[in-house]
Motif scaffolding. Structure first.
Motif, short mmCIF file in Angstrom:
data_model
loop_
_atom_site.label_atom_id
_atom_site.label_comp_id
_atom_site.label_asym_id
_atom_site.label_seq_id
_atom_site.Cartn_x
_atom_site.Cartn_y
_atom_site.Cartn_z
N ASN A 93 -2.72 0.31 -5.93
CA ASN A 93 -1.66 0.01 -6.89
C ASN A 93 -0.63 -0.83 -6.13
N TYR A 94 -0.24 -1.96 -6.69
CA TYR A 94 0.62 -2.88 -5.95
C TYR A 94 2.00 -2.30 -5.65
N GLN A 95 2.56 -1.54 -6.57
CA GLN A 95 3.88 -0.94 -6.31
C GLN A 95 3.78 0.07 -5.16
N ALA A 96 2.74 0.91 -5.18
CA ALA A 96 2.54 1.87 -4.08
C ALA A 96 2.25 1.13 -2.77
N ARG A 97 1.44 0.08 -2.84
CA ARG A 97 1.14 -0.73 -1.65
C ARG A 97 2.40 -1.30 -1.04
N ASN A 98 3.29 -1.82 -1.89
CA ASN A 98 4.53 -2.42 -1.39
C ASN A 98 5.41 -1.38 -0.70
N LEU A 99 5.44 -0.17 -1.23
CA LEU A 99 6.23 0.89 -0.60
C LEU A 99 5.66 1.21 0.79
N ILE A 100 4.34 1.31 0.87
CA ILE A 100 3.71 1.59 2.16
C ILE A 100 3.98 0.43 3.12
N ARG A 101 3.65 -0.76 2.72
CA ARG A 101 3.72 -1.93 3.59
C ARG A 101 5.14 -2.26 4.02
N ASP A 102 6.09 -2.15 3.09
CA ASP A 102 7.43 -2.66 3.34
C ASP A 102 8.46 -1.61 3.73
N GLU A 103 8.19 -0.33 3.43
CA GLU A 103 9.23 0.67 3.63
C GLU A 103 8.85 1.87 4.49
N PRO A 123 2.57 0.96 9.06
CA PRO A 123 1.62 0.46 8.07
C PRO A 123 0.69 -0.59 8.67
N TYR A 124 -0.58 -0.54 8.27
CA TYR A 124 -1.56 -1.51 8.75
C TYR A 124 -2.57 -1.79 7.64
N PRO A 125 -3.22 -2.95 7.68
CA PRO A 125 -4.19 -3.27 6.63
C PRO A 125 -5.28 -2.20 6.54
N ASP A 126 -5.58 -1.79 5.33
CA ASP A 126 -6.62 -0.80 5.08
C ASP A 126 -7.98 -1.48 5.31
N PRO A 127 -8.71 -1.09 6.37
CA PRO A 127 -9.98 -1.75 6.65
C PRO A 127 -11.04 -1.52 5.57
N PRO A 166 -9.05 -10.89 5.29
CA PRO A 166 -8.46 -10.39 6.53
C PRO A 166 -7.23 -11.18 7.00
N ASP A 167 -7.16 -12.46 6.64
CA ASP A 167 -5.99 -13.26 7.03
C ASP A 167 -4.78 -12.99 6.14
N ASN A 168 -5.02 -12.40 4.98
CA ASN A 168 -3.94 -12.07 4.06
C ASN A 168 -4.33 -10.80 3.30
N PRO A 169 -4.27 -9.64 3.98
CA PRO A 169 -4.74 -8.38 3.38
C PRO A 169 -3.98 -8.04 2.09
N ARG A 170 -4.69 -7.39 1.19
CA ARG A 170 -4.07 -6.95 -0.07
C ARG A 170 -3.57 -5.52 0.03
N TRP A 171 -4.26 -4.69 0.81
CA TRP A 171 -4.00 -3.25 0.78
C TRP A 171 -3.64 -2.73 2.16
N TYR A 172 -2.70 -1.78 2.19
CA TYR A 172 -2.21 -1.20 3.44
C TYR A 172 -2.27 0.32 3.37
N ARG A 173 -2.23 0.91 4.54
CA ARG A 173 -2.18 2.36 4.64
C ARG A 173 -1.42 2.77 5.88
N VAL A 174 -1.12 4.05 5.96
CA VAL A 174 -0.54 4.66 7.15
C VAL A 174 -1.39 5.87 7.48
N SER A 194 1.23 6.86 -7.11
CA SER A 194 0.63 7.71 -6.07
C SER A 194 1.44 7.80 -4.79
N VAL A 195 2.33 6.85 -4.56
CA VAL A 195 3.24 6.87 -3.41
C VAL A 195 4.64 6.67 -3.97
#
Length: 150
Positions: free
Chosen positions: A33-43, A72-76, A92-100, A135-136
């Motif tokens: 989910n892009y909103q959840a992804r942004n929270l992980i990646r940016d905050e 946060p790092y790109p979700d492999p 891989p040069d511009n990942p869409r999804w991140y995780r911690v 979800s986040v």
């Protein structure tokens, strides 16, 4: 330090699974989910605390606490065609999804049910109450303190 609420389905991975790992970190994966992804990646940051929230189960609610232990790092998984979280559009040069990665902190003596959270007037502005499907979710320090007293 920031506070979060992370939703999970305990049939797949719950607070008991996190507890069983001890201090071994667990990747918080599958966020698509892009909103959840942004929270992980940016905050999110190392040291942040998170309520582990069980959803889609008999006892819906906050079941424990985890701690963010990696930046946060790109979700492999997004790059693996064999993985259920694969994303064919991910690059891989511009990942869409991140995780911690999350480590266990505490399992609550009993789940704090969603109905109890919704019934508490001081929690009426909580993202969980207003936008429950995310979800986040960020949790304010005041909300964190109130829930910990419940």
């Amino acid at each position: 330090m920031a506070y979060w609420l992370l939703k999970t389905e305990p049939d797949e991975f719950g607070i008991d699974d996190l507890k069983a790992l001890g201090q071994t970190p667990e990747p918080w994966n599958g966020i698509r989910n892009y909103q959840a992804r942004n929270l992980i990646r940016d905050e999110m940051a190392v040291g942040d605390l998170a309520f582990i929230y069980h959803s889609s189960c008999k006892q819906v609610g906050i079941a424990g606490i985890g701690k963010v232990v990696t930046a946060p790092y790109p979700d492999p998984d997004q790059f693996d065609p064999q993985n259920k979280y694969h994303d064919a559009k991910a690059n891989p040069d511009n990942p869409r999804w991140y995780r911690v990665d999350i480590a266990f902190v505490e399992k609550l003596n009993q789940v704090i049910p969603l109905k109890d959270i919704k019934a508490h007037p001081e929690l009426s502005d909580m993202v969980l109450v207003k936008q429950g499907r995310l979800s986040v979710q960020p949790v304010t320090e005041a909300q964190w303190q109130i829930i910990n007293q419940m």
